[in-house]
Design an enzyme around this catalytic site. Structure first.
Site: not given
Length: 293
Positions: A49, A122, A159
């Protein structure tokens, strides 16, 4: 006896490396690992990431906003895209995206022909000591995404998304055959005794088992301003067995091949998707579990 389809193989890889202050150095490091993974037969290659720089989200500092770049004309994405075309590989590129006045933690999916297939922003944004991401990123507005690549259907969470079974199951329902999670995670600045490496792996291994599909997770290593990133990137199979894993300090890449036709049959045989009861899952779509009448 019914005819059994021949193997449909996908070879995946995860990259693990330290990432410093210089964008160009970091990008060149990741490009070198992509080439190394491709030489080992990898077709879908996952970098960590936000690999262009150090993990800046440990602090709230508006100076870091200048690190954001738009998708259009993005130099890093262009470099990865050119390499994807040269090597005929697929790479999800994690980057700090500027979209007008909005900022996102984003993945651009690059195809084996070097085209940007689309972006995933995200969905789940953490906010806590050492991970002050809500200061920088809006929650994603793309919904969960799955890309039909030449090698197979790929779902990517970023993540903090990896802690949510809803994210993994949604990607599976959208047709994913492999789940990828680029990550930046390590020591907790507020509690030096707290080590989340094992829970971090276990929750994604649970996604592999519950959805009967491989999971690939990549992380960075090294110490950045006292925060130690613990690596431990891994590839898990449909049983949740770790078939490849890097240690806490190791730089490199791991590679593994899967037969997607075998996994399709195995997934059906387990019956998890056959026996689902979506009409009972209303509470999942609420914040407090209470359904409005």
């Amino acid at each position: 006896m019914p005819e059994v389809l021949p193997p449909r193989t996908i070879t995946v890889a995860a990259i693990q490396c330290p990432l410093g202050d210089d964008r160009q150095t970091n990008v060149e490091r990741v490009l070198a690992h992509i080439e190394a993974a491709a030489k080992r037969g990898a077709q879908v290659i996952l970098p960590p990431e936000l690999f262009e720089g150090p993990y800046f989200c440990r602090h709230e500092d508006d100076a870091f906003v200048e690190w954001a770049r738009p998708l259009e004309g993005n130099e890093t994405i262009a470099k990865v895209a050119a390499l994807c075309k040269k090597l005929a590989v697929v790479v999800p590129v994690s980057f700090f995206e500027r979209a007008g006045h909005a900022h996102y933690n984003t993945v651009a999916m690059i195809s084996d022909s070097g085209d940007v297939m689309g972006v995933y922003r995200k969905s789940h944004i953490p906010d806590g000591p050492g991970y002050e991401e809500k200061f920088y990123f809006r929650p994603g507005d793309t919904g969960f995404k799955v890309w039909q690549t030449r090698f197979g259907a790929i779902g990517v969470g970023i993540c903090w998304d990896q802690w949510y079974p809803e994210c993994a199951r949604s990607m599976a329902l959208l047709g994913a055959e492999v789940l990828l999670y680029p990550t930046a995670i390590g020591s907790e600045p507020h509690d030096a005794s707290l080590d989340t490496k094992d829970p971090w792996q276990r929750v994604m291994i649970g996604h592999a088992v519950a959805n009967v599909m491989p999971v690939v997770a990549s992380n960075r290593v090294g110490t950045e301003e006292g925060q130690r990133f613990y690596g431990s990137s891994f590839i898990a199979d449909h049983r949740g067995d770790k078939v490849q894993e890097l240690d806490r300090d190791e730089e490199g890449c791991i590679v593994h091949a899967f037969d997607l036709n075998f996994l399709h049959r195995h997934r059906a045989a387990w019956g998890f998707f056959r026996d689902r009861r979506p009409e009972l899952y209303g509470p999942i779509a609420t914040a407090d579990g209470k359904l409005l009448v």
